[in-house]
Write an enzyme that holds these catalytic residues in place. Sequence first.
Site, PDB file in Angstrom:
ATOM      1  CD  GLU A  17     -11.030 -17.577   3.832  1.00  0.00           C
ATOM      2  OE1 GLU A  17     -10.243 -16.604   3.840  1.00  0.00           O
ATOM      3  OE2 GLU A  17     -12.116 -17.548   3.228  1.00  0.00           O
ATOM      4  CD  GLU A  69      -2.225   0.509  13.181  1.00  0.00           C
ATOM      5  OE1 GLU A  69      -2.706   1.567  12.793  1.00  0.00           O
ATOM      6  OE2 GLU A  69      -2.140  -0.504  12.480  1.00  0.00           O
ATOM      7  CB  SER A  93      -0.900   0.021   1.240  1.00  0.00           C
ATOM      8  OG  SER A  93      -1.729  -1.109   1.255  1.00  0.00           O
TER       9      SER A  93
HETATM   10  C1  LIG Z   1      -6.149  -3.530   0.347  1.00  0.00           C
HETATM   11  C2  LIG Z   1      -4.956  -4.354   0.696  1.00  0.00           C
HETATM   12  C3  LIG Z   1      -3.823  -3.728   1.171  1.00  0.00           C
HETATM   13  C4  LIG Z   1      -2.687  -4.486   1.484  1.00  0.00           C
HETATM   14  N1  LIG Z   1      -1.560  -3.828   1.888  1.00  0.00           N
HETATM   15  C5  LIG Z   1      -0.435  -4.528   2.133  1.00  0.00           C
HETATM   16  C6  LIG Z   1       0.783  -3.858   2.480  1.00  0.00           C
HETATM   17  O1  LIG Z   1       0.818  -2.633   2.601  1.00  0.00           O
HETATM   18  N2  LIG Z   1       1.890  -4.600   2.668  1.00  0.00           N
HETATM   19  C7  LIG Z   1       1.901  -5.953   2.564  1.00  0.00           C
HETATM   20  O2  LIG Z   1       2.938  -6.556   2.781  1.00  0.00           O
HETATM   21  N3  LIG Z   1       0.769  -6.629   2.219  1.00  0.00           N
HETATM   22  C8  LIG Z   1      -0.388  -5.949   1.991  1.00  0.00           C
HETATM   23  N4  LIG Z   1      -1.542  -6.603   1.630  1.00  0.00           N
HETATM   24  C9  LIG Z   1      -1.487  -8.053   1.398  1.00  0.00           C
HETATM   25  C10 LIG Z   1      -2.222  -8.886   2.415  1.00  0.00           C
HETATM   26  O3  LIG Z   1      -1.518  -8.931   3.614  1.00  0.00           O
HETATM   27  C11 LIG Z   1      -2.421 -10.270   1.788  1.00  0.00           C
HETATM   28  O4  LIG Z   1      -3.279 -10.126   0.676  1.00  0.00           O
HETATM   29  C12 LIG Z   1      -3.018 -11.275   2.749  1.00  0.00           C
HETATM   30  O5  LIG Z   1      -2.127 -11.567   3.792  1.00  0.00           O
HETATM   31  C13 LIG Z   1      -3.399 -12.585   2.028  1.00  0.00           C
HETATM   32  O6  LIG Z   1      -2.318 -13.086   1.331  1.00  0.00           O
HETATM   33  P1  LIG Z   1      -2.444 -13.486  -0.223  1.00  0.00           P
HETATM   34  O7  LIG Z   1      -3.130 -12.357  -0.933  1.00  0.00           O
HETATM   35  O8  LIG Z   1      -1.121 -13.891  -0.697  1.00  0.00           O
HETATM   36  O9  LIG Z   1      -3.446 -14.693  -0.257  1.00  0.00           O
HETATM   37  P2  LIG Z   1      -3.070 -16.253   0.054  1.00  0.00           P
HETATM   38  O10 LIG Z   1      -2.286 -16.337   1.321  1.00  0.00           O
HETATM   39  O11 LIG Z   1      -2.462 -16.851  -1.178  1.00  0.00           O
HETATM   40  O12 LIG Z   1      -4.510 -16.836   0.290  1.00  0.00           O
HETATM   41  C14 LIG Z   1      -5.402 -17.199  -0.786  1.00  0.00           C
HETATM   42  C15 LIG Z   1      -6.652 -17.806  -0.169  1.00  0.00           C
HETATM   43  O13 LIG Z   1      -6.309 -19.005   0.562  1.00  0.00           O
HETATM   44  C16 LIG Z   1      -6.749 -18.902   1.911  1.00  0.00           C
HETATM   45  N5  LIG Z   1      -5.766 -19.523   2.798  1.00  0.00           N
HETATM   46  C17 LIG Z   1      -4.423 -19.360   2.782  1.00  0.00           C
HETATM   47  N6  LIG Z   1      -3.841 -20.089   3.766  1.00  0.00           N
HETATM   48  C18 LIG Z   1      -4.854 -20.700   4.449  1.00  0.00           C
HETATM   49  C19 LIG Z   1      -4.904 -21.563   5.582  1.00  0.00           C
HETATM   50  N7  LIG Z   1      -3.795 -21.934   6.235  1.00  0.00           N
HETATM   51  N8  LIG Z   1      -6.128 -22.003   6.006  1.00  0.00           N
HETATM   52  C20 LIG Z   1      -7.274 -21.620   5.363  1.00  0.00           C
HETATM   53  N9  LIG Z   1      -7.276 -20.809   4.264  1.00  0.00           N
HETATM   54  C21 LIG Z   1      -6.087 -20.348   3.819  1.00  0.00           C
HETATM   55  C22 LIG Z   1      -6.840 -17.407   2.197  1.00  0.00           C
HETATM   56  O14 LIG Z   1      -7.742 -17.112   3.240  1.00  0.00           O
HETATM   57  C23 LIG Z   1      -7.318 -16.872   0.850  1.00  0.00           C
HETATM   58  O15 LIG Z   1      -8.715 -17.012   0.744  1.00  0.00           O
HETATM   59  C24 LIG Z   1      -2.702  -5.892   1.325  1.00  0.00           C
HETATM   60  C25 LIG Z   1      -3.863  -6.525   0.868  1.00  0.00           C
HETATM   61  C26 LIG Z   1      -4.979  -5.776   0.564  1.00  0.00           C
HETATM   62  C27 LIG Z   1      -6.201  -6.483   0.064  1.00  0.00           C
END
Ligand SMILES: Cc1cc2nc3c(=O)[nH]c(=O)nc-3n(C[C@H](O)[C@H](O)[C@H](O)COP(=O)(O)OP(=O)(O)OC[C@H]3O[C@@H](n4cnc5c(N)ncnc54)[C@H](O)[C@@H]3O)c2cc1C
Length: 395
Positions: free
Chosen positions: A379, A247, A164
């Site tokens: 999740e 926070e 972000s």
């Molecule tokens: C608006 C926004 C702002 C963000 N800003 C930042 C930022 O500033 N810096 C930063 O570093 N990141 C940022 N993020 C990233 C955010 O932290 C990740 O999107 C989040 O942690 C999920 O990781 P992923 O997108 O890789 O999804 P994945 O981890 O690949 O997950 C995909 C799906 O699988 C499910 N899943 C994964 N593992 C499991 C499990 N063990 N059990 C059950 N279900 C599971 C998840 O719930 C999800 O539905 C941001 C995300 C958003 C949407």
Amino acid sequence: MTQMETAAADDETFRQALRAWLESAYARFVRGWPGGADPRNLDFRRAWEDTLCANGWSGLGWPREYGGRALPLSRQAVFHEEHARCGAPLGVNLIGHGILAPTLLHFGSEAQKRRFLPGILSNREVWCQGYSEPGAGSDLASVRTRAEPAQGGYLLNGHKIWTSFADRAQRCFVLARTDPQASRHKGLSFLLVDMRSPGVRVEPIRQLTGEAEFCEVFFENVRVPREDLLGEENQGWKIAMAAASFERGTYFIPRLVRFAQELRQVRALALRADAYGRVPASSAAVRHRWARLAADSHVLALKSQRALAGAMRGDPPGPEGSSTKIHWSEAHQRLLELSLLLLGDDACLADGSADPCAAGLVHAYLWSRAETILAGTSEIQRNIIAEQMLGLPKA
Ligand SMILES: Cc1cc2nc3c(=O)[nH]c(=O)nc-3n(C[C@H](O)[C@H](O)[C@H](O)COP(=O)(O)OP(=O)(O)OC[C@H]3O[C@@H](n4cnc5c(N)ncnc54)[C@H](O)[C@@H]3O)c2cc1C
């Protein structure tokens, strides 16, 4: 008067003075914004945040020796509540003020505090958080970005995503692997990277709302001086986990004030929709949903107060935060789905419409899709509740 009563009376005096200042300062700021104010606009948000900082409304909880105001948590909570109440948007340096500053105060060397805190206090330096990668989100310990020893520091190579405000940030705190032989959590370090360094490339990602608030960030042979390592080498996981808890107590306050405001807007919309003969406010579908949301708003406010009380007592952070995160993000989506139902086909045109309330609700609906993902998906939060609150076996 008991000590607690005196503190509450002082908080109330603080609240009244702050409210008066915020109302007039924000109204003046809005009037002075060229071309009409838009609280969703990132330039508007940054400029308002600059105004707050210039008027002493940053570093509220920091020690005075670093330019802070050393206010107790109860008064910081009042600030977050009143700021949201006056309708002002959240800034773009949220990560700098809310996450990095307390982390620096806790883990930083004296030299690092002196170097970095003034830039946050004045809002001159915006920070972003470089944790997530294409293969490391929920499973953050899989971070593959590599920081290899180089003369006087490290050479950083890797690819971050969903960062972000990266295109507006001067600095980024990066979780990078410094020891590939160590176990996953143990070989990571916390680096304070200058985004202006050669080899940093930022590519904004366009979101559903049309804005590009987050970005992909590429590090290609970026030199990071040794003095920009926070804490000890390979202690990055511990620092990142602590950073996530700073926070606690105040994170949900502005979000819940906004929830209550939107709930009132949806009620007004329902009454208007009645007049237009759309889904009537008296219909069971609307009444049931609205009643449930009103209860959500109330329960969430209580959960937030309980978290604040716990943080004020110094209780360690627990899994209850996961329950509030799921409750807020999912109820917020339901609230905004109701607003879309009431707007009917007009929702499709709301963005360009003259009705700022409808436009705001549609924008919030689109944004809210991200709220069950950011800061830990629903999740993942459910896994935490299952394992840490209910004592169920690990998934
Ligand atoms: C608006 C926004 C702002 C963000 N800003 C930042 C930022 O500033 N810096 C930063 O570093 N990141 C940022 N993020 C990233 C955010 O932290 C990740 O999107 C989040 O942690 C999920 O990781 P992923 O997108 O890789 O999804 P994945 O981890 O690949 O997950 C995909 C799906 O699988 C499910 N899943 C994964 N593992 C499991 C499990 N063990 N059990 C059950 N279900 C599971 C998840 O719930 C999800 O539905 C941001 C995300 C958003 C949407």
